[in-house]
Design a protein around this motif. Structure first.
Motif, PDB file in Angstrom:
ATOM      1  N   TRP A 278      53.527 -13.308  81.347  1.00 25.77           N
ATOM      2  CA  TRP A 278      53.537 -14.584  80.707  1.00 25.77           C
ATOM      3  C   TRP A 278      52.261 -14.778  79.873  1.00 25.77           C
ATOM      4  O   TRP A 278      52.148 -15.218  78.897  1.00 25.77           O
ATOM      5  CB  TRP A 278      53.794 -15.596  81.495  1.00 25.77           C
ATOM      6  CG  TRP A 278      53.566 -17.100  80.779  1.00 25.77           C
ATOM      7  CD1 TRP A 278      52.735 -17.809  80.918  1.00 25.77           C
ATOM      8  CD2 TRP A 278      54.628 -17.740  79.824  1.00 25.77           C
ATOM      9  NE1 TRP A 278      52.813 -19.031  80.057  1.00 25.77           N
ATOM     10  CE2 TRP A 278      53.842 -18.908  79.305  1.00 25.77           C
ATOM     11  CE3 TRP A 278      55.769 -17.308  79.440  1.00 25.77           C
ATOM     12  CZ2 TRP A 278      54.472 -19.754  78.325  1.00 25.77           C
ATOM     13  CZ3 TRP A 278      56.293 -18.131  78.101  1.00 25.77           C
ATOM     14  CH2 TRP A 278      55.714 -19.294  77.951  1.00 25.77           C
TER      15      TRP A 278
ATOM     16  N   GLY B  45      53.654 -14.542  76.850  1.00 26.12           N
ATOM     17  CA  GLY B  45      54.803 -15.510  77.006  1.00 26.12           C
ATOM     18  C   GLY B  45      55.044 -16.205  75.504  1.00 26.12           C
ATOM     19  O   GLY B  45      56.252 -16.434  75.435  1.00 26.12           O
ATOM     20  N   ARG B  46      53.918 -16.643  75.093  1.00 22.64           N
ATOM     21  CA  ARG B  46      54.259 -17.342  73.770  1.00 22.64           C
ATOM     22  C   ARG B  46      54.962 -16.649  72.622  1.00 22.64           C
ATOM     23  O   ARG B  46      55.915 -17.064  72.007  1.00 22.64           O
ATOM     24  CB  ARG B  46      52.774 -17.839  73.206  1.00 22.64           C
ATOM     25  CG  ARG B  46      52.200 -18.716  74.034  1.00 22.64           C
ATOM     26  CD  ARG B  46      50.864 -19.578  73.449  1.00 22.64           C
ATOM     27  NE  ARG B  46      50.265 -20.208  74.194  1.00 22.64           N
ATOM     28  CZ  ARG B  46      49.124 -21.004  73.927  1.00 22.64           C
ATOM     29  NH1 ARG B  46      48.265 -20.723  72.764  1.00 22.64           N
ATOM     30  NH2 ARG B  46      48.505 -21.723  74.823  1.00 22.64           N
TER      31      ARG B  46
ATOM     32  N   THR C 110      58.857 -16.386  73.592  1.00 17.05           N
ATOM     33  CA  THR C 110      59.237 -17.747  73.289  1.00 17.05           C
ATOM     34  C   THR C 110      59.437 -18.065  71.999  1.00 17.05           C
ATOM     35  O   THR C 110      60.674 -18.672  71.593  1.00 17.05           O
ATOM     36  CB  THR C 110      58.383 -18.895  74.089  1.00 17.05           C
ATOM     37  OG1 THR C 110      58.199 -18.840  75.507  1.00 17.05           O
ATOM     38  CG2 THR C 110      59.014 -20.385  74.036  1.00 17.05           C
TER      39      THR C 110
END
Length: 207
Positions: free
Chosen positions: A30, A34-35, A38
């Motif tokens: 993450w 992670g970003r 997402t």
């Protein structure tokens, strides 16, 4: 700790260490990506065509297939382990050799069904105004990918490699390929976005 109260389960310090390491890997993943993951997921909301949706979903579906087919990832690294796997009957090179029971037939049916979306996504992802559809339109990939994924089971000790699964995986992917080539994507998109689906949309998503 809770497994102490379930007699069939084995409590092991090794499990604690490995599971904690898995959780730590998730945290590191993450922090590292992670970003981006997402953001990529959120971009699905901006997809305006089935081809674009298929291109977004295809990599995730391949990863999901790899995870499901190769868990628990206890890979074989030497000849002794491979010989032990063969001796246990976990390498079946003759397709449709049996034995046949309800559980085996159900498992084979699930194997074929699991690869249908793969052929569907592969073919739909090649469509679009700026994309050509030469030759058989992704047929070679629809047949090769299932063979590679199923063949990788040979090197996972706890999984059984069965040539029948290779044949059925390729058959399922071929069925998805044929379905995608015959369906009219504009009509399918209109049907999928029509208001009459109502709550059926989330149900299909969960499926």
């Amino acid at each position: 700790f809770l497994q102490v109260y379930f007699p069939p389960r084995t409590v092991s310090v090794n499990d604690m260490v490995v599971e904690s390491a898995g959780g730590l890997c998730g945290v590191v993943l993450w922090l590292a990506a992670g970003r981006r993951i997402t953001a990529r997921a959120l971009r699905l909301e901006g997809v305006t065509s089935l081809a674009g949706l298929a291109r977004r979903l295809l990599p995730a579906y391949v990863v999901a297939l790899l995870v499901v087919q190769l868990m628990p990832f206890d890979f074989i690294f030497d000849r002794e382990e491979m010989a032990a796997k063969v001796a246990e009957g976990k390498v079946r090179l003759v397709p449709f050799a049996g034995p046949w029971d309800a559980a085996a037939i159900g498992q084979l049916a699930l194997t074929a069904a699991a690869f249908v979306p793969l052929g569907l996504f592969l073919t739909l992802s090649r469509r679009g105004p700026r994309r050509t559809d030469p030759g058989q339109g992704g047929l070679e990939y629809a047949l090769l990918v299932p063979a590679l994924i199923e063949g990788a089971k040979i090197f996972v000790f706890s999984r059984t490699f069965d040539a029948t699964s290779v044949v059925l995986g390729m058959a399922g992917s071929l069925a998805g390929w044929r379905l995608a080539r015959r369906v009219h994507t504009s009509a399918l998109a209109a049907w999928a976005s029509s208001p009459r689906l109502g709550l059926l949309g989330p149900v299909l998503w969960l499926a």
